[in-house]
Design an enzyme around this catalytic site. Structure first.
Site, PDB file in Angstrom:
ATOM      1  N   ALA A   1      -2.873   2.522  12.339  1.00  0.00           N
ATOM      2  CA  ALA A   1      -1.820   1.802  12.001  1.00  0.00           C
ATOM      3  C   ALA A   1      -1.357   3.145  11.305  1.00  0.00           C
ATOM      4  O   ALA A   1      -1.075   4.426  10.762  1.00  0.00           O
ATOM      5  CB  ALA A   1      -2.478   0.989  11.108  1.00  0.00           C
ATOM      6  N   PHE A   2       0.255   2.078  10.569  1.00  0.00           N
ATOM      7  CA  PHE A   2       0.829   3.415  10.139  1.00  0.00           C
ATOM      8  C   PHE A   2       1.150   4.198   8.745  1.00  0.00           C
ATOM      9  O   PHE A   2       1.237   4.918   8.660  1.00  0.00           O
ATOM     10  CB  PHE A   2       2.550   2.320  10.047  1.00  0.00           C
ATOM     11  CG  PHE A   2       2.924   1.939   8.749  1.00  0.00           C
ATOM     12  CD1 PHE A   2       2.515   0.820   8.120  1.00  0.00           C
ATOM     13  CD2 PHE A   2       3.519   2.831   7.426  1.00  0.00           C
ATOM     14  CE1 PHE A   2       2.390   0.285   6.800  1.00  0.00           C
ATOM     15  CE2 PHE A   2       3.416   2.442   6.740  1.00  0.00           C
ATOM     16  CZ  PHE A   2       3.536   1.167   6.501  1.00  0.00           C
ATOM     17  N   LYS A   3      -0.232   3.234   8.190  1.00  0.00           N
ATOM     18  CA  LYS A   3      -0.493   3.891   6.740  1.00  0.00           C
ATOM     19  C   LYS A   3      -1.400   5.364   7.592  1.00  0.00           C
ATOM     20  O   LYS A   3      -0.974   6.469   6.449  1.00  0.00           O
ATOM     21  CB  LYS A   3      -1.777   3.196   6.763  1.00  0.00           C
ATOM     22  CG  LYS A   3      -1.185   1.617   6.220  1.00  0.00           C
ATOM     23  CD  LYS A   3      -1.326   1.093   4.965  1.00  0.00           C
ATOM     24  CE  LYS A   3      -0.510   0.220   3.922  1.00  0.00           C
ATOM     25  NZ  LYS A   3      -0.516  -0.835   5.214  1.00  0.00           N
ATOM     26  N   ASP A   4      -1.581   6.008   8.566  1.00  0.00           N
ATOM     27  CA  ASP A   4      -1.784   7.480   9.039  1.00  0.00           C
ATOM     28  C   ASP A   4      -0.063   8.077   7.953  1.00  0.00           C
ATOM     29  O   ASP A   4      -0.627   8.912   8.509  1.00  0.00           O
ATOM     30  CB  ASP A   4      -2.370   7.127   9.827  1.00  0.00           C
ATOM     31  CG  ASP A   4      -3.502   7.052  10.740  1.00  0.00           C
ATOM     32  OD1 ASP A   4      -4.057   6.319   9.279  1.00  0.00           O
ATOM     33  OD2 ASP A   4      -3.697   6.448  11.863  1.00  0.00           O
TER      34      ASP A   4
ATOM     35  N   MET B   1      -0.657   9.356   4.497  1.00  0.00           N
ATOM     36  CA  MET B   1      -1.535   9.331   4.170  1.00  0.00           C
ATOM     37  C   MET B   1      -2.507  10.766   4.760  1.00  0.00           C
ATOM     38  O   MET B   1      -2.988  11.707   3.986  1.00  0.00           O
ATOM     39  CB  MET B   1      -2.689   8.411   4.524  1.00  0.00           C
ATOM     40  CG  MET B   1      -4.057   8.134   3.471  1.00  0.00           C
ATOM     41  SD  MET B   1      -3.157   6.903   1.924  1.00  0.00           S
ATOM     42  CE  MET B   1      -3.495   5.749   2.101  1.00  0.00           C
TER      43      MET B   1
END
Ligand SMILES: *Cc1c(COP(=O)(O)O)cnc(C)c1O
Length: 467
Positions: free
Chosen positions: A108-111, A114
């Site tokens: 998911a794009f949070k990687d 993060m």
């Protein structure tokens, strides 16, 4: 480059000082004093760069207190775990292009942000000779992205609360299969709000917060917002050429207004973005705001559980950074808006609403469960490709704003594997897992079960935190 608060009550600070909080001491959010500017010549020079190189260039404009060679080392390390292209672009039907932001370890794009935050946190803590214990609550994507970015670090540990039995099998496996000693998964007997309340209670005890070195990496974190600006530049550089059309539009599946805010920053830095299209699901407070100018956040009880769960929000924590610009960066205007909201349950910028599109380029739309299923099916039938439910919300709303001669780029915020049930419902196909994912699903799990009990959580943190 210095950072100030949207509410005017913070001494200007350098980038490194904003990393741990995001929230200013006056309750406002940290924003750049002014956005760095990128001219056409620089953009052309950036065409030849790899993703980590581009990230070092763009982040170097924000993190002026970190030496460029250190930044370059960190962006190299941040995106090294991505098995293929860091951000691939691919065309689907109807003239749309998907921007793949889900190639990292948690799909998911949070990687994207993060992974960089993990690097820069460890770096600054090393400089200061200190440690940090991240305390957070998650209903899925944020917690796993934080854990995968921070696992195995020496100076950071993670305490992540999740509601017992309420995450999908895939989400549980992504978090609980981690065996790293600095990752602590805590399954609380309760719902997500109970988890969040526990975090608020402990973080609100300033003495405890200080002695236990507690911090957060939530969606208002400014390092996350700036790291996300990079892929807007990357996508623009891939979707245009020196002779082709210059302006492009982006559609962004949105919840907390973090991802689209990064696009808004990129536009403010001079990237030729025509429109930023905000796509909401049934929890459409932001669509309502951009259509009417009235912002009326909803209660947890009024927030629906949908099939694009990472967009199930009722208060958009980053919106304040947009409001700050809307009131011409006058903290009095920001404070006034929140005072109105406290007094009457909403604030009203309907007189300014025409500026949302004309001046800032932001438009919006809503997608429902039926739209999501129909869109996943339509894309599958036209291209043979599966898209995840959040991306499907984006594709649905993007189609309402396609213009001749302007490429429409839709951000792919997760992979379909994460949401197999909805894919099955839409197209009747079982999502195939790679060997690696299957191994993760079958791996032994490491999680502590806990009652919804502040004292128990306190004791657990005191015993396990880095000191
Ligand atoms: C977090 C998330 C979103 C929403 O992003 P915001 O920055 O909160 O607007 C959309 N899709 C997926 C898959 C997410 O994980």
């Amino acid at each position: 480059m210095q950072y100030i608060s949207t509410r005017g009550g913070m001494q200007p600070q350098p980038f490194s000082e904003t990393l741990l909080e995001g929230l200013a001491p006056d309750g406002g959010l940290a924003v750049p004093e002014q956005l760095p500017q990128v001219d056409a010549e620089t953009l052309e020079r950036w065409r030849a760069l790899t993703y980590p190189q581009l990230a070092a260039e763009v982040l170097g404009l924000f993190a002026t207190d970190i030496p460029r060679e250190d930044l370059a080392r960190m962006t190299d390390a941040a995106y090294a775990d991505f098995p293929g292209a860091v951000v691939p672009l691919r065309e689907i039907d109807g003239g749309l292009t998907l921007v793949g932001l889900s190639e990292g370890p948690t799909l998911a794009f949070k990687d994207m942000a993060m992974q960089f935050l993990g690097q820069v946190l460890e770096y600054t803590l090393e400089k200061k000779g200190s440690v940090l214990n991240i305390l957070g609550a998650t209903s899925g994507d944020t917690g796993s992205a934080a854990e995968h970015a921070l696992r195995g670090k020496d100076r950071v540990s993670v305490f992540m609360l999740s509601p017992q039995g309420r995450m999908s099998r895939f989400q549980r496996a992504q978090m609980f299969s981690l065996q790293d000693a600095n990752v602590h998964n805590i399954a609380v007997e309760g719902v997500f709000d109970d988890c969040q309340n526990l975090v608020k209670q402990l973080a609100g005890d300033l003495d405890f917060k200080r002695t236990q070195h507690l911090g957060a990496v939530n969606s208002i974190n400014l390092a996350r917002i700036t790291a996300q600006t990079v892929y807007y530049f990357w996508a623009w550089l891939r979707a245009t050429d020196t002779t082709g059309p210059q302006a492009v539009s982006f559609t962004v599946p949105s919840g907390n207004f973090g991802n689209i805010l990064s696009g808004y920053f990129a536009k403010g830095m001079g990237l030729p973005i025509r429109r930023l299209v905000l796509a909401a699901n049934e929890n459409n407070v932001l669509d309502e705001f951009f259509r009417t100018g009235v912002y009326r956040p909803r209660s947890a009880a009024q927030t629906l559980a949908t099939s694009s769960p990472s967009m199930d929000i009722s208060k958009a924590s980053n919106l304040e950074r947009f409001i700050f610009d809307l009131v011409d960066r006058d903290p009095v205007g920001v404070v006034g808006a929140w005072a109105d909201l406290d007094a009457q349950g909403y604030f009203d910028f309907s007189a300014e609403q025409p500026r949302f599109e004309s001046e800032f380029g932001i438009v919006s739309g809503t997608s429902t469960h039926a739209d999501r299923l129909a869109t996943i099916r339509a894309v599958y039938e036209a291209t043979g490709e599966l898209i995840d439910p959040h991306t499907a919300d984006g594709v649905k709303v993007a189609r309402e704003y396609v213009e001749d001669g302007v490429p429409m780029l839709v951000l792919e915020t997760a992979k379909p594997e994460k949401f197999a049930e909805t894919i099955q419902e839409a197209v009747g196909v079982e999502v195939a897992y790679s060997d690696e994912l299957q191994q993760m699903l079958d791996a032994p799990q490491r999680v502590v079960e806990m009652a919804d009990d502040e004292a128990a959580l306190r004791a657990f943190i005191e015993e396990n935190a880095l000191h």
